[in-house]
Design a protein around this motif. Structure first.
Motif, PDB file in Angstrom:
ATOM      1  N   PHE A   1      -7.036 -16.229  -3.944  1.00 41.52           N
ATOM      2  CA  PHE A   1      -8.201 -16.797  -3.277  1.00 41.52           C
ATOM      3  C   PHE A   1      -8.312 -16.266  -1.856  1.00 41.52           C
ATOM      4  CE2 PHE A   1      -7.437 -19.788  -6.645  1.00 41.52           C
ATOM      5  CZ  PHE A   1      -8.693 -20.222  -7.016  1.00 41.52           C
ATOM      6  N   GLY A   2      -9.530 -16.051  -1.429  1.00 43.22           N
ATOM      7  CA  GLY A   2      -9.813 -15.730  -0.042  1.00 43.22           C
ATOM      8  C   GLY A   2      -9.901 -17.032   0.753  1.00 43.22           C
ATOM      9  N   ASP A   3     -10.654 -17.009   1.824  1.00 35.79           N
ATOM     10  CA  ASP A   3     -10.804 -18.185   2.678  1.00 35.79           C
ATOM     11  C   ASP A   3     -11.790 -19.155   2.027  1.00 35.79           C
ATOM     12  OD1 ASP A   3     -10.606 -19.937   4.771  1.00 35.79           O
ATOM     13  OD2 ASP A   3     -11.924 -18.808   6.101  1.00 35.79           O
ATOM     14  N   VAL A   4     -11.276 -19.931   1.079  1.00 38.31           N
ATOM     15  CA  VAL A   4     -12.086 -20.879   0.316  1.00 38.31           C
ATOM     16  C   VAL A   4     -11.567 -22.283   0.591  1.00 38.31           C
ATOM     17  CG1 VAL A   4     -12.690 -21.674  -1.998  1.00 38.31           C
ATOM     18  CG2 VAL A   4     -12.551 -19.223  -1.527  1.00 38.31           C
ATOM     19  N   THR A   5     -12.439 -23.169   1.016  1.00 39.06           N
ATOM     20  CA  THR A   5     -12.083 -24.577   1.188  1.00 39.06           C
ATOM     21  C   THR A   5     -12.769 -25.364   0.089  1.00 39.06           C
ATOM     22  OG1 THR A   5     -11.785 -24.354   3.569  1.00 39.06           O
ATOM     23  CG2 THR A   5     -12.167 -26.571   2.716  1.00 39.06           C
ATOM     24  N   LEU A   6     -11.976 -26.147  -0.617  1.00 38.48           N
ATOM     25  CA  LEU A   6     -12.483 -26.947  -1.722  1.00 38.48           C
ATOM     26  C   LEU A   6     -12.553 -28.402  -1.266  1.00 38.48           C
ATOM     27  CD1 LEU A   6     -13.343 -26.557  -4.655  1.00 38.48           C
ATOM     28  CD2 LEU A   6     -10.968 -26.911  -5.333  1.00 38.48           C
ATOM     29  N   ASP A   7     -13.769 -28.899  -1.090  1.00 40.02           N
ATOM     30  CA  ASP A   7     -13.973 -30.274  -0.636  1.00 40.02           C
ATOM     31  C   ASP A   7     -13.585 -31.273  -1.726  1.00 40.02           C
ATOM     32  OD1 ASP A   7     -14.933 -29.601   1.903  1.00 40.02           O
ATOM     33  OD2 ASP A   7     -16.968 -29.315   1.141  1.00 40.02           O
ATOM     34  N   PRO A   8     -13.329 -32.523  -1.357  1.00 42.43           N
ATOM     35  CA  PRO A   8     -13.007 -33.542  -2.361  1.00 42.43           C
ATOM     36  C   PRO A   8     -14.105 -33.630  -3.425  1.00 42.43           C
ATOM     37  CG  PRO A   8     -12.600 -34.399  -0.168  1.00 42.43           C
ATOM     38  CD  PRO A   8     -13.291 -33.073   0.008  1.00 42.43           C
TER      39      PRO A   8
ATOM     40  N   GLU B   1      -9.047 -35.240   0.614  1.00 42.25           N
ATOM     41  CA  GLU B   1      -9.125 -34.317   1.747  1.00 42.25           C
ATOM     42  C   GLU B   1      -9.501 -32.921   1.260  1.00 42.25           C
ATOM     43  OE1 GLU B   1      -8.592 -35.166   4.981  1.00 42.25           O
ATOM     44  OE2 GLU B   1      -8.288 -37.240   4.334  1.00 42.25           O
ATOM     45  N   PRO B   2     -10.181 -32.130   2.083  1.00 40.55           N
ATOM     46  CA  PRO B   2     -10.450 -30.741   1.715  1.00 40.55           C
ATOM     47  C   PRO B   2      -9.137 -29.968   1.545  1.00 40.55           C
ATOM     48  CG  PRO B   2     -11.765 -31.397   3.613  1.00 40.55           C
ATOM     49  CD  PRO B   2     -10.773 -32.495   3.375  1.00 40.55           C
ATOM     50  N   ILE B   3      -9.154 -28.989   0.661  1.00 41.96           N
ATOM     51  CA  ILE B   3      -7.992 -28.130   0.423  1.00 41.96           C
ATOM     52  C   ILE B   3      -8.403 -26.692   0.718  1.00 41.96           C
ATOM     53  CG2 ILE B   3      -6.376 -27.231  -1.297  1.00 41.96           C
ATOM     54  CD1 ILE B   3      -6.796 -29.811  -2.878  1.00 41.96           C
TER      55      ILE B   3
END
Length: 147
Positions: free
Chosen positions: A39-46, A22-24
């Motif tokens: 971290f700012g608004d960063v989404t880390l994908d799988p 899942e994205p984090i």
């Protein structure tokens, strides 16, 4: 992956990898021991990587501008080894480990990074041990990809 003692001291970096399915969202996750970075608004994908670097200009001079750099941290990684800690947005530690410069000669000023052997099983308890790490396959490490 940790590039704690590169040939150019300004080319340090730490790399995170999302090993989940899942994205984090890393918003407000912080490095609070070792280096300082939130971290700012960063989404880390799988399967995706995120890099924080000491000096963006020095990093890009060495590696180019195609790596997934999300910011610059304050401070420096200790060449003698130190504790690294990550806290979530609520201030709870969810990852803490200590790396040591004596583990591998290649990672201590010879231009190789410390790379986790098996990210799928890495946690605070295992990352404190030499056997959880290895030198990168190439000089300079592998920022943004698996070597």
């Amino acid at each position: 992956e940790i590039m704690y003692h590169p040939v150019d001291p300004n080319a340090e970096y730490i790399e995170l990898l999302n090993i989940g399915s899942e994205p984090i969202n890393l918003s407000l996750v912080s490095f609070t021991d070792g280096i300082n970075f939130t971290f700012g608004d960063v989404t880390l994908d799988p399967g995706a990587y995120a890099l924080v670097v000491k000096d963006l200009a020095a990093f890009e001079a060495r590696y180019g501008d195609q790596s997934p750099v999300v910011g610059q941290y304050a401070g420096s990684l200790n060449n003698a080894g130190e504790r690294i800690e990550l806290q979530d947005a609520a201030g709870q530690t969810f990852l803490a480990f200590r790396y040591r410069d004596g583990w591998y000669d290649l990672t201590d000023g010879e231009g190789y990074s410390l790379t986790v052997v098996d990210p799928a099983t890495a946690d605070s308890a295992t990352l404190d041990k030499k056997g959880a790490w290895r030198p990168s396959a190439e000089v300079g490490g592998s920022p943004g990809y698996d070597d």
